[in-house]
Design a protein around this motif. Structure first.
Motif: not given
Length: 408
Positions: A9, A105, A288, A294, A324
């Motif tokens: 991430i 992500y 999002r 993602n 997430i």
């Protein structure tokens, strides 16, 4: 959790949104994920303290802490570099220094650029409180200020059309209110009050358009008591040594213009195709991205963040991190996006006004609290935030506040 290998991430931006997202990921996922925060700055700014730097001469170090310390506290990685571009299809972030970082992500918490250059004459004659360069610069100017008319206001905000969000013209007028009240006390102590009338100006038809009538009437009453004037529907075109000029062709004699500039998204976001037509990032209410599942966003760079307020950035970042975590199999309750206007305007020593209003979003709360208690609350929040390197007071504190306002 069904995580067979660590997901990576990347968080871009180390302000309120980015730091909050990082701490929330640590709480939800710990070291079951690989988290990297990228920011070109070495320091995280606690922006609510900047008026104290600008008016009181408080050390700018009190308004920031080392981002590295916050990242190390969570056991994650910091890359102190500038992002050049993003390729969302390949899931890569390209850095100006040549590095390429891949992600599973991506959380965009970049904040926005302050477009001082969009105001003719600002570099020579204009001042602001929006960052740790402009705030000390204003304080230095005040040390040689001999009096004259002062104007304080903001430039307009331009929103896109991809998502439904309040259509405000003024991005955030809390700092305008705080600076004008604090400056009033400064001028009184310096014996310059009579020779230095203060006028607030707004690009909108209504000053504090993000709040309701109760808040506006309360703030307006304090302004009237303090002798602070107001001009609405005024957009600055330029400033010079003696005057401030507006787009409607009018001008006023001005010895000190203090302006919150236009907010502009960083170009690399637009070039990556991640923004709407106004340059802001469109997301759903779980933060999002509308086009890339993602990619998440929080804070001023989002189209959903209206007004541009640290409290909203924190709410969005917490939602993004928990969404997430849910994607990765963690059983977690994702909060609803239920924003409110929450800010504290310091007015004088031991006096402040807290605003809590959600009428902009269809709510029923529109209240203020005045006095020394709110001053101490602001001081306590700032100390806690800096001391814990970006952790915020427990959520129950706001819940108690909401219950108090609903009863009164």
């Amino acid at each position: 959790m069904n995580i067979h290998m660590k997901k990576r991430i990347i968080i871009i931006g180390g302000g309120f949104g980015g730091i909050t997202a990082m701490h929330a990921l640590k709480k939800q996922l710990g070291h079951k994920v690989d988290v990297t925060l990228i920011d070109y700055r070495a320091n995280t700014l606690n922006k609510p303290r900047l008026p104290d730097v600008a008016i009181k001469g408080e050390s700018v170090e009190h308004a920031r802490f080392l981002t590295k310390k916050a990242v190390q506290q969570d056991g994650y990685q910091l890359i102190q570099e500038t992002v050049e571009k993003i390729n969302p299809k390949e899931q890569k972030v390209f850095l100006e220094e040549g590095g390429i970082e891949s992600y599973d992500y991506l959380i965009l918490a970049t904040g926005v650029e302050k477009h001082y250059a969009g105001i003719e004459g600002f570099a020579e004659y204009g001042y602001s409180v929006c960052d740790d360069i402009q705030a000390p610069r204003l304080y230095r100017r005040l040390q040689t200020f001999k009096g004259g008319p002062i104007f304080i206001g903001s430039m307009p905000y331009q929103s896109g059309t991809r998502i439904e969000a309040p259509k405000l013209i003024a991005p955030c007028e809390g700092p305008v209110g705080e600076v004008m009240f604090m400056l009033k006390e400064f001028l009184t102590k310096k014996g310059l009050n009579e020779s230095s009338p203060i006028t607030a100006f707004s690009p909108a038809k209504i000053f504090f358009e993000d709040a309701g009538d109760y808040v506006r009437n309360n703030v307006g009453a304090i302004m009237k008591k303090e002798g602070i004037g107001l001009l609405t529907e005024k957009i600055v075109s330029k400033v010079d040594e003696k005057r401030i000029y507006f787009e409607d062709g009018t001008s006023e004699r001005c010895a000190l213009p203090i302006i919150l500039p236009q907010y502009k998204p960083y170009p690399f976001l637009q070039k990556a195709g991640l923004t709407d037509e106004a340059g802001f990032i469109p997301t759903d209410k779980q933060m999002r991205h509308l086009d890339f599942r993602n990619i998440f966003a929080a804070g001023d760079a989002t189209a959903l963040s209206v007004p541009k307020l640290g409290h909203i950035a924190v709410i969005q970042a917490d939602i993004a991190a928990k969404t997430i975590a849910s994607d990765l199999g963690k059983k977690v309750e994702i909060p609803a996006f239920d924003p409110a206007i929450l800010c504290v305007m310091e007015r004088s020593n031991m006096q402040a006004t807290m605003i809590y209003s959600n009428v902009l979003y269809g709510g029923k709360i529109d209240k203020t609290i005045n006095g020394p208690i709110t001053y101490l609350m602001k001081w306590s929040f700032d100390f806690y935030y800096n001391f814990t390197r970006g952790h915020l007071p427990p959520n129950f504190a706001e819940k108690i506040l909401v219950k108090y306002f609903l009863k009164n």
